[in-house]
Design a protein around this motif. Sequence first.
Motif, PDB file in Angstrom:
ATOM      1  N   ALA A 138      26.028  41.120  40.874  1.00 37.50           N
ATOM      2  CA  ALA A 138      24.738  40.710  40.207  1.00 37.50           C
ATOM      3  C   ALA A 138      24.900  39.644  39.279  1.00 37.50           C
ATOM      4  CB  ALA A 138      23.953  42.014  39.307  1.00 37.50           C
ATOM      5  N   LYS A 139      26.238  39.777  38.505  1.00 31.50           N
ATOM      6  CA  LYS A 139      26.451  38.805  37.419  1.00 31.50           C
ATOM      7  C   LYS A 139      26.978  37.347  38.198  1.00 31.50           C
ATOM      8  CE  LYS A 139      28.311  41.413  33.707  1.00 31.50           C
ATOM      9  NZ  LYS A 139      29.422  41.775  32.898  1.00 31.50           N
ATOM     10  N   VAL A 140      27.519  37.597  39.312  1.00 35.77           N
ATOM     11  CA  VAL A 140      27.834  36.287  39.975  1.00 35.77           C
ATOM     12  C   VAL A 140      26.571  35.591  40.595  1.00 35.77           C
ATOM     13  CG1 VAL A 140      28.667  35.496  42.436  1.00 35.77           C
ATOM     14  CG2 VAL A 140      30.259  37.091  40.998  1.00 35.77           C
ATOM     15  N   THR A 141      25.446  36.324  40.889  1.00 32.69           N
ATOM     16  CA  THR A 141      24.256  35.905  41.463  1.00 32.69           C
ATOM     17  C   THR A 141      23.584  35.297  40.322  1.00 32.69           C
ATOM     18  OG1 THR A 141      24.261  37.693  43.115  1.00 32.69           O
ATOM     19  CG2 THR A 141      22.090  36.618  42.478  1.00 32.69           C
ATOM     20  N   ASP A 142      23.657  35.588  39.244  1.00 29.87           N
ATOM     21  CA  ASP A 142      22.772  35.228  38.086  1.00 29.87           C
ATOM     22  C   ASP A 142      23.568  34.295  37.162  1.00 29.87           C
ATOM     23  OD1 ASP A 142      24.345  36.548  36.139  1.00 29.87           O
ATOM     24  OD2 ASP A 142      22.975  38.004  36.051  1.00 29.87           O
ATOM     25  N   GLY A 143      24.747  34.000  37.798  1.00 27.68           N
ATOM     26  CA  GLY A 143      25.792  33.028  36.844  1.00 27.68           C
ATOM     27  C   GLY A 143      26.259  33.445  35.886  1.00 27.68           C
ATOM     28  N   SER A 144      26.296  34.670  35.417  1.00 29.10           N
ATOM     29  CA  SER A 144      26.876  34.922  33.802  1.00 29.10           C
ATOM     30  C   SER A 144      28.211  35.576  34.227  1.00 29.10           C
ATOM     31  CB  SER A 144      25.982  36.178  33.632  1.00 29.10           C
ATOM     32  OG  SER A 144      26.252  37.322  34.168  1.00 29.10           O
ATOM     33  N   ALA A 145      28.918  35.554  35.293  1.00 27.17           N
ATOM     34  CA  ALA A 145      30.316  36.322  35.598  1.00 27.17           C
ATOM     35  C   ALA A 145      31.236  35.258  35.091  1.00 27.17           C
ATOM     36  CB  ALA A 145      30.557  36.482  36.975  1.00 27.17           C
ATOM     37  N   LEU A 146      32.521  35.423  34.596  1.00 28.16           N
ATOM     38  CA  LEU A 146      33.614  34.770  34.360  1.00 28.16           C
ATOM     39  C   LEU A 146      34.307  34.100  35.446  1.00 28.16           C
ATOM     40  CD1 LEU A 146      35.193  37.471  31.739  1.00 28.16           C
ATOM     41  CD2 LEU A 146      33.812  35.168  31.195  1.00 28.16           C
ATOM     42  N   PRO A 147      34.928  32.863  34.969  1.00 25.00           N
ATOM     43  CA  PRO A 147      35.301  32.227  36.331  1.00 25.00           C
ATOM     44  C   PRO A 147      36.184  33.041  37.174  1.00 25.00           C
ATOM     45  CG  PRO A 147      35.401  30.617  34.510  1.00 25.00           C
ATOM     46  CD  PRO A 147      35.017  32.261  33.987  1.00 25.00           C
ATOM     47  N   ALA A 148      37.209  33.641  36.521  1.00 19.86           N
ATOM     48  CA  ALA A 148      38.413  34.636  37.088  1.00 19.86           C
ATOM     49  C   ALA A 148      37.618  35.497  37.821  1.00 19.86           C
ATOM     50  CB  ALA A 148      39.505  35.057  36.315  1.00 19.86           C
ATOM     51  N   ASP A 149      36.643  36.160  37.478  1.00 19.22           N
ATOM     52  CA  ASP A 149      35.653  37.261  38.117  1.00 19.22           C
ATOM     53  C   ASP A 149      35.064  36.690  39.308  1.00 19.22           C
ATOM     54  OD1 ASP A 149      36.655  39.305  36.496  1.00 19.22           O
ATOM     55  OD2 ASP A 149      35.098  39.111  35.190  1.00 19.22           O
ATOM     56  N   VAL A 150      34.723  35.354  39.178  1.00 17.44           N
ATOM     57  CA  VAL A 150      33.894  34.633  40.393  1.00 17.44           C
ATOM     58  C   VAL A 150      34.709  34.551  41.698  1.00 17.44           C
ATOM     59  CG1 VAL A 150      32.571  32.580  41.067  1.00 17.44           C
ATOM     60  CG2 VAL A 150      32.014  34.006  38.806  1.00 17.44           C
ATOM     61  N   ALA A 151      36.178  34.086  40.994  1.00 21.32           N
ATOM     62  CA  ALA A 151      36.845  33.680  42.046  1.00 21.32           C
ATOM     63  C   ALA A 151      37.413  34.902  42.934  1.00 21.32           C
ATOM     64  CB  ALA A 151      38.334  33.229  41.494  1.00 21.32           C
ATOM     65  N   ALA A 152      37.695  36.148  42.236  1.00 21.01           N
ATOM     66  CA  ALA A 152      37.787  37.276  42.633  1.00 21.01           C
ATOM     67  C   ALA A 152      36.997  37.812  43.794  1.00 21.01           C
ATOM     68  CB  ALA A 152      38.385  38.389  41.900  1.00 21.01           C
ATOM     69  N   HIS A 153      35.644  37.588  43.111  1.00 23.80           N
ATOM     70  CA  HIS A 153      34.467  38.151  44.203  1.00 23.80           C
ATOM     71  C   HIS A 153      34.478  37.293  45.334  1.00 23.80           C
ATOM     72  CE1 HIS A 153      29.972  37.594  45.279  1.00 23.80           C
ATOM     73  NE2 HIS A 153      30.181  38.912  44.771  1.00 23.80           N
ATOM     74  N   SER A 154      34.546  35.787  45.156  1.00 24.78           N
ATOM     75  CA  SER A 154      34.531  34.950  46.336  1.00 24.78           C
ATOM     76  C   SER A 154      35.602  35.574  47.323  1.00 24.78           C
ATOM     77  CB  SER A 154      34.863  33.417  45.852  1.00 24.78           C
ATOM     78  OG  SER A 154      34.855  32.737  46.973  1.00 24.78           O
ATOM     79  N   ARG A 155      36.717  35.863  47.178  1.00 24.41           N
ATOM     80  CA  ARG A 155      37.844  36.172  47.926  1.00 24.41           C
ATOM     81  C   ARG A 155      37.463  37.612  48.581  1.00 24.41           C
ATOM     82  NH1 ARG A 155      40.840  32.055  46.385  1.00 24.41           N
ATOM     83  NH2 ARG A 155      41.324  31.553  44.514  1.00 24.41           N
ATOM     84  N   ALA A 156      36.707  38.228  47.883  1.00 24.19           N
ATOM     85  CA  ALA A 156      36.362  39.564  48.524  1.00 24.19           C
ATOM     86  C   ALA A 156      35.436  39.538  49.495  1.00 24.19           C
ATOM     87  CB  ALA A 156      35.776  40.746  47.346  1.00 24.19           C
ATOM     88  N   VAL A 157      34.304  38.480  49.401  1.00 25.21           N
ATOM     89  CA  VAL A 157      33.355  38.485  50.118  1.00 25.21           C
ATOM     90  C   VAL A 157      33.132  37.505  51.391  1.00 25.21           C
ATOM     91  CG1 VAL A 157      31.614  39.353  48.294  1.00 25.21           C
ATOM     92  CG2 VAL A 157      31.927  36.845  48.920  1.00 25.21           C
ATOM     93  N   ARG A 158      34.368  36.558  51.330  1.00 25.40           N
ATOM     94  CA  ARG A 158      34.257  35.638  52.428  1.00 25.40           C
ATOM     95  C   ARG A 158      35.747  35.052  52.383  1.00 25.40           C
ATOM     96  NH1 ARG A 158      31.942  33.051  48.168  1.00 25.40           N
ATOM     97  NH2 ARG A 158      29.901  33.801  49.125  1.00 25.40           N
ATOM     98  N   THR A 159      36.115  34.529  53.618  1.00 25.78           N
ATOM     99  CA  THR A 159      37.443  33.830  53.797  1.00 25.78           C
ATOM    100  C   THR A 159      37.285  32.437  54.077  1.00 25.78           C
ATOM    101  OG1 THR A 159      37.536  34.246  56.166  1.00 25.78           O
ATOM    102  CG2 THR A 159      38.286  36.134  54.826  1.00 25.78           C
ATOM    103  N   ALA A 160      38.238  31.618  54.258  1.00 30.22           N
ATOM    104  CA  ALA A 160      37.985  30.366  54.951  1.00 30.22           C
ATOM    105  C   ALA A 160      37.118  30.037  56.196  1.00 30.22           C
ATOM    106  CB  ALA A 160      39.365  29.539  55.001  1.00 30.22           C
ATOM    107  N   ALA A 161      37.116  31.071  56.905  1.00 30.85           N
ATOM    108  CA  ALA A 161      36.542  31.211  58.204  1.00 30.85           C
ATOM    109  C   ALA A 161      35.045  31.659  58.137  1.00 30.85           C
ATOM    110  CB  ALA A 161      37.011  32.056  59.204  1.00 30.85           C
ATOM    111  N   GLY A 162      34.595  32.065  56.809  1.00 25.81           N
ATOM    112  CA  GLY A 162      33.182  32.309  56.679  1.00 25.81           C
ATOM    113  C   GLY A 162      33.036  33.752  55.984  1.00 25.81           C
ATOM    114  N   GLU A 163      31.781  34.155  55.753  1.00 22.65           N
ATOM    115  CA  GLU A 163      31.392  35.411  55.062  1.00 22.65           C
ATOM    116  C   GLU A 163      31.789  36.501  55.999  1.00 22.65           C
ATOM    117  OE1 GLU A 163      27.862  36.829  52.118  1.00 22.65           O
ATOM    118  OE2 GLU A 163      28.562  34.553  52.079  1.00 22.65           O
TER     119      GLU A 163
END
Length: 581
Positions: free
Chosen positions: A382-407
Amino acid sequence: MPIVAQSTETTDWVSRFADEVIEESERRAPGKPVVVASGLSPSGPIHLGNLREVMTPHLVADEIRRRGHQVRHLISWDDYDRFRKVPNGVDGVDGTWAEHIGKPLTSVPAPRGSAHPNWAEHFKAAMVDALAEMGVEFDGISQTEQYTSGAYREQILHAMKHRGDIDAILAQYRTKKDPAKKPQSQKPVDEAELQAAEGSGAAAEDDGSSGSAGYFPYKPFCGQCEKDLTTVTAYDDDTTELSYTCTACGFAETVALNEFNRGKLVWKVDWPMRWAYEGVVFEPSGVDHSSPGSSFQVGGQIVGIFGGRQPIGPMYAFVGISGMAKMSSSKGGVPTPADALKIMEPQLLRWLYARRRPNQSFKIAFDQEIQRLYDEWDKLDAKVTDGSALPADVAAHSRAVRTAAGELPRTPRPMPYRTLASVADITAGAEDQTLRILSELDPTDPLSSLDAVRPRLDKAEAWINTHVPADQRTIVRDEPDAELLKSLDEQAQGSLRLLLDGLADHWSLDGLTHLVYGVPKVQAGFSADATPKELPPEIKTAQRSFFALLYHLLVGRDTGPRLPTLLLAVGQDRVRALLGE
């Protein structure tokens, strides 16, 4: 290719390693794909601790791919390791599995009922499937194929020619070992290199065999019994003639090593040889391989003999599960990635590895803690969606939900895991009842199909069915507890009346939450909307007593699933009947 400047989104450990690896790869092999590596021994179930051996380089490799670089993630399947012992809990074809100890894992029959041709392929298959579900892209290398095809012949002959240099390096680290002391290890020790003490009485050594004929960094598998309980008795550098005897069956022979493909380099030589052969730039190692005198440290010197360089190699810490400090695949019953993926979505499992630096230990929950982890994950989402997450948390979330090949595929409508688990518990998996309850959680946006909450619903149901003890499962009463209802004092009866009067108007998850927490407040003369700061401490005590009463009347216990979910699951008519209306 020049280094791509990283964004503020990726200021995490993965990005820092990616910077370092790209720069080092350009120095060593400009213009060539970056090579990162993992090594797994399919000697038994490959557990969640071993998964860190894969996830650490995977995450770094994926970040490098995101930046537009070519990268290879190699997974070396150490399937030419010796079969050390039968893991606990693994059934065999028959009861004589000790007879296979000492053979290559690919020469051992698969466990009973397996569709795979041998022991190694059986345990590799489960890991390959789990990695596919997690979106891990890799190039698999079978060490059996490499050795038996002669791919390493040049390297083997080179090691034998320079055995004196290798022995001199290893001699710096050799110490007398205390047999009573066993090092902690999350990765099974590759014992293909051990001088076989089992059945022979010979001294065990982890870097090759030394005897009257000298030191040899190579161990043949016996031509008769296939075991590595062999001793090299002579070697001629000019002709490459190698003689050995087998202490298991007494077989002896002389072979031409430049044509012989039935043996392997000992571990402390094999690993650095592969670094040089594959051009590995990044490969992590567990704490058991990173201590002074360990294979990673010693390999850093031996790799030069093969004309290579030691990879960047961060140490990774142990991974535990709730209730256990660490895991070891030599013991049966340890959870595997496949076990975890039965009860959690791949995004959550990826996130657990991505959010912690490799040298930080963490636990994976198979108990009630999984509900808290899911709550934490959903809050981050939810924080990533509304833009309130910290940069390192955004990065960890991004690595969890997608790879270079896609989501990665995800649950279209991710309802709270604890809610889904409670509903699965109460309904025992009945789909019509499950759909009814989940549709009533939010009457303004009712659920039209269970497909919208899958696969998370299926994971929660699997957790309830496999990890919640029978005595903790929820069984709703068939009949009202007449005796308890008759014994209630005026205040308790009043609390039930307030709840029953408000059911119809509050029949949703949020509405019932407001109602059940509000009843004790209203009884004490406060507004149902009063915040904890506005209330005396006694209200919390009153709420606990009220909740315990409801649990007793509904399920005959002091506790249970969250009351709003439980009320929805039971249904309004049945709730009224059980509460004495």
